[in-house]
Design a protein around this motif. Structure first.
Motif, PDB file in Angstrom:
ATOM      1  N   ALA A  11      78.020  57.555  24.760  1.00  0.00           N
ATOM      2  CA  ALA A  11      77.135  58.147  23.989  1.00  0.00           C
ATOM      3  C   ALA A  11      77.769  58.568  22.787  1.00  0.00           C
ATOM      4  O   ALA A  11      77.264  58.907  21.807  1.00  0.00           O
ATOM      5  CB  ALA A  11      76.641  59.278  24.811  1.00  0.00           C
ATOM      6  N   LEU A  12      79.063  58.968  22.891  1.00  0.00           N
ATOM      7  CA  LEU A  12      80.014  59.293  21.735  1.00  0.00           C
ATOM      8  C   LEU A  12      80.368  58.450  20.778  1.00  0.00           C
ATOM      9  O   LEU A  12      80.580  58.965  19.631  1.00  0.00           O
ATOM     10  CB  LEU A  12      81.202  60.110  22.415  1.00  0.00           C
ATOM     11  N   SER A  13      80.266  57.105  21.055  1.00  0.00           N
ATOM     12  CA  SER A  13      80.692  56.159  20.359  1.00  0.00           C
ATOM     13  C   SER A  13      79.296  55.942  19.130  1.00  0.00           C
ATOM     14  O   SER A  13      79.701  55.226  18.142  1.00  0.00           O
ATOM     15  CB  SER A  13      80.863  54.763  20.771  1.00  0.00           C
ATOM     16  N   GLY A  14      78.116  56.378  19.589  1.00  0.00           N
ATOM     17  CA  GLY A  14      76.922  55.881  18.443  1.00  0.00           C
ATOM     18  C   GLY A  14      76.798  54.411  18.448  1.00  0.00           C
ATOM     19  O   GLY A  14      76.919  53.711  19.526  1.00  0.00           O
ATOM     20  N   GLU A  15      76.416  54.007  17.098  1.00  0.00           N
ATOM     21  CA  GLU A  15      76.165  52.642  16.855  1.00  0.00           C
ATOM     22  C   GLU A  15      77.536  51.782  16.809  1.00  0.00           C
ATOM     23  O   GLU A  15      77.513  50.614  16.795  1.00  0.00           O
ATOM     24  CB  GLU A  15      75.414  52.713  15.660  1.00  0.00           C
ATOM     25  N   LYS A  16      78.587  52.591  16.604  1.00  0.00           N
ATOM     26  CA  LYS A  16      79.861  51.871  16.709  1.00  0.00           C
ATOM     27  C   LYS A  16      80.227  51.217  17.894  1.00  0.00           C
ATOM     28  O   LYS A  16      80.809  49.960  17.809  1.00  0.00           O
ATOM     29  CB  LYS A  16      81.149  52.818  16.466  1.00  0.00           C
ATOM     30  N   GLY A  17      79.603  51.687  19.153  1.00  0.00           N
ATOM     31  CA  GLY A  17      79.973  50.883  20.182  1.00  0.00           C
ATOM     32  C   GLY A  17      81.241  51.198  20.931  1.00  0.00           C
ATOM     33  O   GLY A  17      81.375  50.860  22.066  1.00  0.00           O
ATOM     34  N   ASN A  18      82.226  51.586  20.273  1.00  0.00           N
ATOM     35  CA  ASN A  18      83.517  52.116  20.926  1.00  0.00           C
ATOM     36  C   ASN A  18      83.955  53.196  19.913  1.00  0.00           C
ATOM     37  O   ASN A  18      83.551  53.374  18.840  1.00  0.00           O
ATOM     38  CB  ASN A  18      84.558  50.914  20.914  1.00  0.00           C
ATOM     39  N   GLY A  19      84.953  53.952  20.603  1.00  0.00           N
ATOM     40  CA  GLY A  19      85.815  55.001  20.139  1.00  0.00           C
ATOM     41  C   GLY A  19      84.667  56.229  19.989  1.00  0.00           C
ATOM     42  O   GLY A  19      83.724  56.479  20.656  1.00  0.00           O
ATOM     43  N   ILE A  20      85.148  57.010  19.172  1.00  0.00           N
ATOM     44  CA  ILE A  20      84.211  58.206  18.664  1.00  0.00           C
ATOM     45  C   ILE A  20      83.671  58.133  17.253  1.00  0.00           C
ATOM     46  O   ILE A  20      84.092  58.346  16.458  1.00  0.00           O
ATOM     47  CB  ILE A  20      85.092  59.555  18.913  1.00  0.00           C
ATOM     48  N   ASP A  21      82.283  58.472  17.501  1.00  0.00           N
ATOM     49  CA  ASP A  21      81.632  58.477  15.904  1.00  0.00           C
ATOM     50  C   ASP A  21      81.413  59.984  15.523  1.00  0.00           C
ATOM     51  O   ASP A  21      80.877  60.554  16.188  1.00  0.00           O
ATOM     52  CB  ASP A  21      80.143  57.697  16.096  1.00  0.00           C
ATOM     53  N   THR A  22      82.053  60.226  14.503  1.00  0.00           N
ATOM     54  CA  THR A  22      81.931  61.781  14.048  1.00  0.00           C
ATOM     55  C   THR A  22      80.623  62.102  13.913  1.00  0.00           C
ATOM     56  O   THR A  22      80.185  63.152  14.399  1.00  0.00           O
ATOM     57  CB  THR A  22      82.738  61.766  12.724  1.00  0.00           C
ATOM     58  N   ASP A  23      79.656  61.543  13.166  1.00  0.00           N
ATOM     59  CA  ASP A  23      78.209  61.881  13.038  1.00  0.00           C
ATOM     60  C   ASP A  23      77.576  62.192  14.519  1.00  0.00           C
ATOM     61  O   ASP A  23      76.761  63.229  14.720  1.00  0.00           O
ATOM     62  CB  ASP A  23      77.591  60.964  12.298  1.00  0.00           C
ATOM     63  N   THR A  24      77.880  61.226  15.226  1.00  0.00           N
ATOM     64  CA  THR A  24      77.094  61.432  16.745  1.00  0.00           C
ATOM     65  C   THR A  24      77.794  62.502  17.327  1.00  0.00           C
ATOM     66  O   THR A  24      76.972  63.145  18.008  1.00  0.00           O
ATOM     67  CB  THR A  24      77.406  60.064  17.715  1.00  0.00           C
ATOM     68  N   ILE A  25      78.961  62.781  17.476  1.00  0.00           N
ATOM     69  CA  ILE A  25      79.671  63.991  18.459  1.00  0.00           C
ATOM     70  C   ILE A  25      79.352  65.318  17.652  1.00  0.00           C
ATOM     71  O   ILE A  25      79.094  66.364  18.373  1.00  0.00           O
ATOM     72  CB  ILE A  25      81.036  63.832  18.453  1.00  0.00           C
ATOM     73  N   ASN A  26      79.058  65.185  16.510  1.00  0.00           N
ATOM     74  CA  ASN A  26      78.366  66.431  15.780  1.00  0.00           C
ATOM     75  C   ASN A  26      77.080  66.680  16.070  1.00  0.00           C
ATOM     76  O   ASN A  26      76.730  67.869  16.272  1.00  0.00           O
ATOM     77  CB  ASN A  26      78.719  66.410  14.337  1.00  0.00           C
ATOM     78  N   LYS A  27      76.093  65.770  16.223  1.00  0.00           N
ATOM     79  CA  LYS A  27      74.850  66.096  16.479  1.00  0.00           C
ATOM     80  C   LYS A  27      74.792  66.417  17.946  1.00  0.00           C
ATOM     81  O   LYS A  27      74.057  67.560  18.228  1.00  0.00           O
ATOM     82  CB  LYS A  27      74.070  64.629  16.498  1.00  0.00           C
ATOM     83  N   ILE A  28      75.650  66.012  18.949  1.00  0.00           N
ATOM     84  CA  ILE A  28      75.672  66.482  20.189  1.00  0.00           C
ATOM     85  C   ILE A  28      75.975  67.951  20.261  1.00  0.00           C
ATOM     86  O   ILE A  28      75.207  68.785  21.047  1.00  0.00           O
ATOM     87  CB  ILE A  28      76.422  65.467  21.158  1.00  0.00           C
TER      88      ILE A  28
END
Length: 235
Positions: free
Chosen positions: A17-34
């Protein structure tokens, strides 16, 4: 507190869930929304503990041909990366956060001590539990169930990549039917796999309700704490 159904909760977030549309690693926008939604739940007065998976970096079962214990230890380290990422994002919002690890790494986090974890929650700090249970062969779902029991959480909020529990795998069966409520015994009898069976059995034995919902809309975290009927409730 009148708005909340649950005062102390265990929030389980899948690593993917933290990778967003990237599929791996941490997506900054996604982790900020959460973290924006976790911040809102925190401001409502909830005491929040978090367990996060590591599947956006590594899963133990990904280590084909590897020693299982070694592969699982690598997965535990992946959860530490995600836990530190969540800690940083939450602290940037002014929330006091403590990361506790089941495997000691004192330079970057506290070792897990139940009494200290409970005290942090009472002092309105968010506690993030990393490294799962510290033992191979157990999933982070099971770790979330164990820690929830240890800290007397009123419910486990299971934030997944699907919007609830289905009677079959919705990715394989387009006619799969979403289940709004079911008992742990029904879940076990049906042989469903969305939640680790060890975690489900543990929650059944310890009477810990679980709310399974999709994290595609982070607002669901707030809805779940308020007791809105979203996703699937297992009791």
């Amino acid at each position: 507190m009148t708005e909340l159904k649950y005062k102390r909760v265990m929030l389980k977030i899948s690593g993917e869930a933290l990778s967003g549309e990237k599929g791996n690693g941490i997506d900054t926008d996604t982790i900020n929304k959460i973290c924006d939604k976790i911040y809102m739940v925190y401001k409502l007065g909830a005491e929040i503990a978090i367990v996060v998976g590591g599947g956006n970096f590594w899963r133990g079962r990904s280590g084909v041909g590897m020693d299982r214990t070694t592969a699982d230890h690598m997965g535990m380290l992946a959860t530490v990366i995600n836990s530190l990422g969540l800690q940083d994002a939450l602290e940037s919002r002014g929330i006091p956060v403590r990361v506790q690890t089941a495997i000691e790494m004192r330079q970057i986090a506290e070792p897990y001590v139940r009494r200290k974890a409970v005290r942090h929650l009472e002092k309105k700090r968010i506690v993030i539990f990393a490294c799962g249970m510290g033992n191979p062969y157990f999933s982070t779902d099971t770790a979330a169930a164990l820690r929830a029991a240890e800290i007397d959480a009123e419910a486990i909020l299971m934030a997944k990549n699907v919007d609830g529990i289905y009677d079959s795998d919705p990715s394989k069966n387009p006619n799969a039917v979403k289940l709004d409520k079911l008992s742990y015994q029904e879940y076990l009898n049906k042989g469903l796999t969305a939640i680790d069976l060890t975690a489900a059995s543990f929650c059944k034995d310890n009477a810990i309700p679980m709310l399974v919902f999709g994290l595609d809309d982070p607002e669901n975290i707030i809805r779940a704490v308020k007791g809105d009927e979203i996703g699937t409730t297992i009791y």
